[in-house]
Structure formats: structure tokens, C-alpha cells
Enzyme design. Structure first.
Site, mmCIF file in Angstrom:
data_model
loop_
_atom_site.group_PDB
_atom_site.id
_atom_site.type_symbol
_atom_site.label_atom_id
_atom_site.label_comp_id
_atom_site.label_asym_id
_atom_site.label_seq_id
_atom_site.Cartn_x
_atom_site.Cartn_y
_atom_site.Cartn_z
ATOM 1 N N TYR A 142 41.458 35.007 40.277
ATOM 2 C CA TYR A 142 40.685 35.952 41.095
ATOM 3 C C TYR A 142 40.030 35.251 42.293
ATOM 4 O O TYR A 142 39.788 35.869 43.317
ATOM 5 C CB TYR A 142 39.570 36.595 40.269
ATOM 6 C CG TYR A 142 39.951 37.841 39.525
ATOM 7 C CD1 TYR A 142 41.028 37.853 38.651
ATOM 8 C CD2 TYR A 142 39.205 39.011 39.676
ATOM 9 C CE1 TYR A 142 41.347 38.997 37.944
ATOM 10 C CE2 TYR A 142 39.522 40.160 38.980
ATOM 11 C CZ TYR A 142 40.596 40.150 38.114
ATOM 12 O OH TYR A 142 40.909 41.283 37.418
ATOM 13 N N LYS A 188 48.236 30.709 28.353
ATOM 14 C CA LYS A 188 49.698 30.691 28.503
ATOM 15 C C LYS A 188 50.104 29.232 28.684
ATOM 16 O O LYS A 188 50.742 28.834 29.660
ATOM 17 C CB LYS A 188 50.100 31.580 29.694
ATOM 18 C CG LYS A 188 51.583 31.827 29.838
ATOM 19 C CD LYS A 188 52.191 32.711 28.759
ATOM 20 C CE LYS A 188 53.699 32.763 28.917
ATOM 21 N NZ LYS A 188 54.365 33.480 27.805
ATOM 22 N N ASP A 220 50.838 36.689 25.787
ATOM 23 C CA ASP A 220 51.811 37.746 25.486
ATOM 24 C C ASP A 220 51.737 38.126 24.008
ATOM 25 O O ASP A 220 51.728 39.305 23.646
ATOM 26 C CB ASP A 220 53.242 37.331 25.905
ATOM 27 C CG ASP A 220 53.629 35.923 25.452
ATOM 28 O OD1 ASP A 220 52.761 35.173 24.959
ATOM 29 O OD2 ASP A 220 54.823 35.576 25.577
ATOM 30 N N ASP A 244 40.753 40.540 31.798
ATOM 31 C CA ASP A 244 40.781 41.855 32.446
ATOM 32 C C ASP A 244 41.813 42.737 31.765
ATOM 33 O O ASP A 244 41.538 43.875 31.379
ATOM 34 C CB ASP A 244 41.124 41.674 33.935
ATOM 35 C CG ASP A 244 41.170 43.004 34.669
ATOM 36 O OD1 ASP A 244 40.238 43.798 34.491
ATOM 37 O OD2 ASP A 244 42.142 43.247 35.409
ATOM 38 N N ASP A 248 41.128 45.972 28.721
ATOM 39 C CA ASP A 248 41.574 47.367 28.866
ATOM 40 C C ASP A 248 42.415 47.766 27.658
ATOM 41 O O ASP A 248 42.267 48.857 27.114
ATOM 42 C CB ASP A 248 42.427 47.544 30.141
ATOM 43 C CG ASP A 248 41.626 48.088 31.320
ATOM 44 O OD1 ASP A 248 40.476 47.634 31.509
ATOM 45 O OD2 ASP A 248 42.146 48.951 32.053
HETATM 46 C C1 IPM Z 1 36.939 45.161 35.765
HETATM 47 C C2 IPM Z 1 37.632 45.710 36.980
HETATM 48 C C3 IPM Z 1 37.465 44.724 38.127
HETATM 49 C C4 IPM Z 1 38.162 43.450 37.732
HETATM 50 C C5 IPM Z 1 37.956 45.226 39.483
HETATM 51 C C6 IPM Z 1 37.345 46.542 39.873
HETATM 52 C C7 IPM Z 1 37.724 44.200 40.561
HETATM 53 O O1 IPM Z 1 38.956 46.001 36.710
HETATM 54 O O2 IPM Z 1 35.719 44.933 35.822
HETATM 55 O O3 IPM Z 1 37.603 44.964 34.744
HETATM 56 O O4 IPM Z 1 39.387 43.321 37.889
HETATM 57 O O5 IPM Z 1 37.480 42.544 37.261
HETATM 58 MN MN MN Z 2 39.512 45.717 34.621
#
Ligand code: IPM
Ligand code: MN
Length: 357
Positions: A142, A188, A220, A244, A248
Site C-alpha cells: 500500500y 506468501k 492462498d 485487507d 473481507d
Molecule cells: C479497508 C478499505 C481500505 C483499505 C480502502 C478504502 C483504502 O478497503 O479499510 O479495508 O484497502 O485498506
Molecule cells: Mn478493505
């Protein structure tokens, strides 16, 4: 009486609606506890760009640094997607994380019993899941330099320094000591130098925590194991981008991404936000689920203000509301007695908080 200074960044999309509900709950809490809050609203994201030309005005950084904690909603939206990268809402958030030195991102995943059927996974797979994704937040791909995009090629750089890996690893081991004493470091290392480096340093830090069991997993495989058998995990320690993605994925164990909170800490002032995004498609309709943000306010009480009992009150009120069948639209199909708007659900939680003893 303590008066906590909260910097409030509502942001874009559903951000303002969900943050308003968290504030409603915090105010209800103040009415039954011996502390109070003062709020200062600050701009960040697309709305900040529209007003000031900058997604993160200096005033916002200063305002955050003066506060005891930052409560944040969400940022982003299609209308800002074509801006140069440094003007995009996401850049505002990344710059704020860096400015506040928020290198440790706690993303706990718990499954509410009442919502087990809201998950796309089978009951026996997710019942009792309780894990923590510890995501490194201010390094890795990032932020790595160099980065470039030309007509012919583009690249980013995944880079970690020894100190960066050490401090996030320590955070993970410390958390594990307060939990089930297991850390799974996800990388990884079979392909990436930076991951082999990460793995070596995590091994080093592990020496200081003989009580904690450390395992390593390729990312993975971890993505697969999270849906195959999520109960095997206690603390998942991982880098910025892997965290990240995996958080999710892990959020769907709980049935809706609208339920999960996060805390970003490391520097003087921490930031508390739902893990979901700004959901522009449902913004302004009053149907967003405020629970992730309300739950983030609870993490704020615990982490930043040391108000454990007050945080428990919020967590219990959320559980009670779910137990009694109040649901926002995203989870309406699962045990709803009443499908609520964003504000209604927030009001029920606030009501239970103010009735709690
Ligand atoms: C998160 C979001 C952020 C990230 C974005 C909005 C920059 O997806 O907080 O998980 O990728 O960190
Ligand atoms: Mn995110």
C-alpha cells in the site's frame, strides 16, 4: 466527570447515517455512566475533496491528534474514482493512517448466535467462530516505494522493514496472550522475498512468547481454510494487503459485512471504523446496518478510553436487539420480528444501553 473528546469523521456514502447512530448510542451511554463526550466533526474523503480540494485537509489531522479517539464511518464513491490518485478519497484514509501511525488494525470476527443462518456457510462450520485478523496497516504494498504507472507498464513495491514486522508481530502475540494463545502468520513465503523476511522476523518475535503457539500459512491456503474450517484460527497475523482481502472474506462468516468493527491503533490516537465501505448504492435510503459502527464505538471505549464496562453495555445491547428479532435490511431474512431502518435499529440499541444497569 471525565469528558472524552471524540473526533468524528462521517465521510461519504452511508458514513454519515451510520456514524449518527453510533453517536446516538454513545450519548445514551453517557446518560447512564459517569462520563460524557464532546464531538468534533472533521472532513475526510470525497466530501472533503469537494469542499477543500484535498481528501485529507491538515485541519483533520490536527483535529484527530487533539482528540482522545477518532470515530470514522466510510469514504469513497464513483464520482471520485477518476481523480488523480492523491486526490481520491482512499488516499485521504491512507494518509490519515500514516499520519496517526496506525500500524495495527484489529479486525475481530465473531458470529452472533442469532445470525448463524445469515451466513452462506453451514451452521456447524461457523458456530462459535471467534478470531482476530491482525492486519499491518501502514506498510507493505500500500505504501511501498517506488511505484509508477506509465502507458507501457506499472508497478508497486511490497516492502517491509524489520521494525515494521516486529511491532505488528508483537501486537499479535500480545493479543494472543489475552485470547487462546495461538497465532497463525499468513504470508506468501514460497514466492515472495518480503514474505520470507516477514516469516523470519515473526519467528524471532515468537521467542519472546513461549506460551503462544505459532504457525505459518500461505495466503492462498488461508483463504481456503477460512471457509473450510474457520474455527482453527485464533489470531491471524498478516500484512496490509493480505489482511485487507482476508478480513473481507472472514466478515462473511458472520453473515453480513455490516456487522464487523475495527480498531486501528499504534500511535497516540486510535481510529475506530466499520470494516465495510461507503456503499453508495444504498446511501441516503436509511437501510444501512449501523451495527458495525456501533460495535466500533464499543472497541473505542475499550481500547482508547479504558471503559470496559461501558463497552460491555454496548455489546450486550447489540446482542439483545438481535436476540429480540430487530433486523436491518441486510439481515432481514434471518429471524426478523421487525425489519428496521438504520435510525430505528440505532434507537433500539441506544434504548437498551440506557436501560442497562
Ligand atoms: C479497508 C478499505 C481500505 C483499505 C480502502 C478504502 C483504502 O478497503 O479499510 O479495508 O484497502 O485498506
Ligand atoms: Mn478493505
Amino acid at each position: 466527570m471525565a469528558k472524552y473528546k471524540i473526533a468524528v469523521i462521517k465521510g461519504d456514502g452511508i458514513g454519515p447515517e451510520i456514524v449518527d447512530e453510533a453517536i446516538k448510542v454513545l450519548d445514551a451511554l453517557a446518560s447512564v455512566c459517569d462520563f460524557d463526550f464532546s464531538y468534533k466533526e472533521l472532513l475526510m474523503g470525497g466530501n472533503a475533496y469537494d469542499i477543500t480540494g484535498d481528501p485529507l485537509p491538515q485541519e483533520t489531522i490536527d483535529g484527530c491528534l487533539e482528540a482522545d479517539a477518532v470515530l470514522f464511518g466510510s469514504i469513497g464513491g464513483e464520482q471520485w474514482d477518476t481523480l488523480p490518485r492523491d486526490k481520491r478519497p482512499e488516499s485521504g484514509l491512507l494518509r490519515l493512517r500514516a499520519a496517526l501511525d496506525l500500524y495495527a488494525n484489529y479486525r475481530p470476527v465473531k458470529v452472533y448466535d442469532e445470525l448463524i443462518d445469515a451466513s452462506t456457510l453451514k451452521r456447524e462450520v461457523i458456530e462459535g467462530v471467534d478470531l482476530l485478523v491482525m492486519r499491518e496497516l501502514t506498510g507493505g504494498i500500500y505504501f511501498g516505494q517506488p511505484r509508477e504507472r506509465t502507458e507501457e507498464k506499472a508497478f508497486n513495491t511490497m516492502v517491509y522493514t524489520k521494525d515494521e514486522v516486529k511491532r505488528i508481530a508483537k501486537e499479535a502475540f500480545e493479543s494472543a496472550m489475552r485470547r487462546d494463545k495461538r497465532v497463525c502468520s499468513v504470508d506468501k513465503a514460497n514466492v515472495l522475498e518480503v514474505s520470507q523476511f516477514w516469516r523470519n522476523i515473526v519467528e524471532e518475535v515468537a521467542q519472546e512468547y513461549p506460551e503462544v503457539t505459532l504457525t505459518h500459512m500461505y495466503v492462498d491456503n488461508a483463504a481456503m481454510q477460512l471457509v473450510r474450517n474457520p474455527k482453527q484460527f485464533d489470531v491471524i497475523l498478516t500484512s496490509n494487503i493480505f489482511g485487507d482481502i482476508l478480513s473481507d472474506e472472514a466478515s462473511m462468516l458472520s453473515g453480513s459485512i455490516g456487522l464487523l468493527p475495527s480498531a486501528s491503533v499504534g500511535g497516540k490516537v486510535g481510529l475506530y471504523e466499520p470494516i465495510h465501505g461507503s456503499a453508495p448504492d444504498i446511501a441516503g435510503q436509511g437501510i444501512a446496518n449501523p451495527i458495525a459502527t456501533i460495535s466500533s464505538a464499543s472497541m473505542m471505549l475499550r481500547f482508547a478510553l479504558g471503559e470496559e464496562k461501558a463497552a460491555d453495555k454496548i455489546d450486550q445491547a447489540i446482542e439483545q436487539v438481535l436476540r429480540e428479532g430487530y433486523r436491518s435490511k441486510d439481515i432481514a431474512d434471518f429471524g426478523a420480528k421487525e425489519v428496521c431502518s438504520t435510525t430505528e435499529l440505532g434507537s433500539y440499541i441506544a434504548e437498551y444501553v440506557s436501560k442497562s444497569s
